[in-house]
Design a protein around this motif. Structure first.
Motif: not given
Length: 404
Positions: A68-73, A93-98, A363-369, A386-395
């Motif tokens: 989902x978009x939230x999981x990518x974030x 935060x792991x469960x709600x902000x993923x 602050x992490x939660x504020x940045x996620x929102x 999406x590009x940032x998330x993909x680069x992290x997933x590749x790592x």
């Protein structure tokens, strides 16, 4: 005695043999011709053309598509564990902000067994709902000297980087592999090291973030580069991801970013002191951490972590770094205290960064929102996420943290 030869008889016999041979040859040719033209003769079939199968998308691409978009974030964040424990706030935060990665913020003497209990609890939070079954990068600052977060039974006492720099690179690589094995045994798979900053000779005492703490491998780019690469290689041998830091260098700043805005009025975009980072990048680090300092001769208008000149033009384009650009702490650091958390996150990503470190949860939660709100209205920013998330997933794929 003479022999009489009937030449006429011999000639007649030769003619008969010639005609018989000719007839036999004609009959053979007719038989071959008949066989070749027979309806029962089957022509050689033409090769059947085969279609080329479409390449299967890489694991990281498939995982991103399932999120989902939230999981990518959430994958963009590395959240601190206060007191080096996984508390209810972090679990929430792991469960709600993923949130997709965590790090040990304090110095611990719990030893390998004690830390392994925490890392196991962290990885137990993985689920299809929380992280799309993607496991966590679990990080620590394990440089050596005063910056050795993991201590206690099972962890070696690591020399300060200044002393590590007096070893041969081969010896340091071997030592780093041992330190990496200890981290791995504790469930840590990411080390916020090595430090690639170069402190000019004779200025250690004046350089608060690096020199005063003996965090540099030496006082010239060649020594720092060779020993930083040796440390990196040893960690990689033990299955530990690493981050070079603090690009483009804290060795000549005035001030400490943990307590104030640090400023470098010397370093340029083509500075010889950057050679240590070039050496490190050539050794394929997983991450490069960008400093929260101001470099007046590179970008006088932005801290490095918010500068597209530093992250995109220099680190990506000029230095050719293809891994993940990670921030220094954007949560609780004094250098960014005057900037709202929402602005920190948006500016870091927009300038070219990927993973955001936040020592604390609020602050992490504020940045996620803030990122979620921006994604909802900005297609180009959504692509950046999406590009940032993909680069992290590749790592993460490189370290076996994906479900495929």
């Amino acid at each position: 005695m003479s022999i009489q030869v009937d030449t006429q008889a011999m000639k007649n016999s030769s003619d008969r043999l010639y005609r018989a041979g000719l007839i036999a040859l004609l009959l053979l040719m007719m038989a071959v011709s008949s066989a070749c033209g027979s309806p029962s003769a089957k022509p050689t079939p033409s090769p059947t053309p085969t279609s080329t199968p479409s390449p299967t998308p890489a694991c990281a691409d498939r995982v991103l598509a399932s999120m989902t978009s939230d999981q990518r974030i959430g994958q963009l964040f590395n959240l601190g564990l206060p007191g080096d424990v996984l508390g209810p706030t972090e679990i929430n935060l792991i469960q709600t902000d993923h949130i997709g990665s965590v790090w040990f913020v304090a110095t611990s003497t719990a030893g390998v067994a004690g830390i392994q209990a925490v890392t196991s609890a962290v990885q137990a939070q993985v689920s299809s709902a929380s992280t799309a079954n993607v496991r966590f990068f679990v990080a620590a600052n394990q440089e050596g000297g005063v910056i050795q977060a993991m201590q206690g039974p099972g962890f070696s006492r690591i020399l300060a980087a200044v002393v590590q720099g007096t070893l041969t690179p081969v010896a340091l690589q071997s030592q780093a592999a041992t330190w990496g094995q200890e981290l791995r045994a504790a469930g840590i798979n990411f080390n916020f090291a090595p430090v690639m900053d170069v402190v000019p000779p004779g200025t250690d005492a004046q350089n608060q973030p690096i020199g005063a703490l003996q965090r540099e491998y030496g006082h010239d780019p060649a020594t720092v580069g060779s020993h930083g690469v040796a440390f990196l290689t040893g960690m990689h041998q033990s299955g530990i991801a690493v981050s070079l830091k603090h690009f483009p260098g804290l060795g000549r700043v005035a001030g400490n970013t943990d307590f104030t805005t640090a400023t470098d009025t010397t370093t340029t975009a083509s500075d010889p002191y950057l050679q240590s980072f070039k050496d490190g990048i050539a050794a394929n680090p997983d991450f490069v951490m960008v400093a929260l300092a101001l470099y007046t001769k590179i970008d006088p208008n932005h801290l490095a972590a918010f500068s597209s000149i530093v992250m995109t033009q220099m680190l990506r384009n000029s230095f050719g770094f293809g891994g993940v650009i990670i921030s220094d702490d954007l949560g609780a650091t004094a250098a960014v205290a005057s900037i709202p958390p929402a602005t920190r996150a948006i500016d870091f990503l927009s300038a070219g960064g990927e993973m955001i470190i936040s020592k604390t949860a609020a602050p992490a939660d504020a940045m996620v929102q803030a990122i979620r709100a921006r994604v909802a209205t900005d297609a180009s920013f959504t692509q950046r996420v999406d590009d940032a998330a993909l680069r992290i997933l590749r790592a993460k794929q490189a370290y076996g943290l994906l479900p495929c």
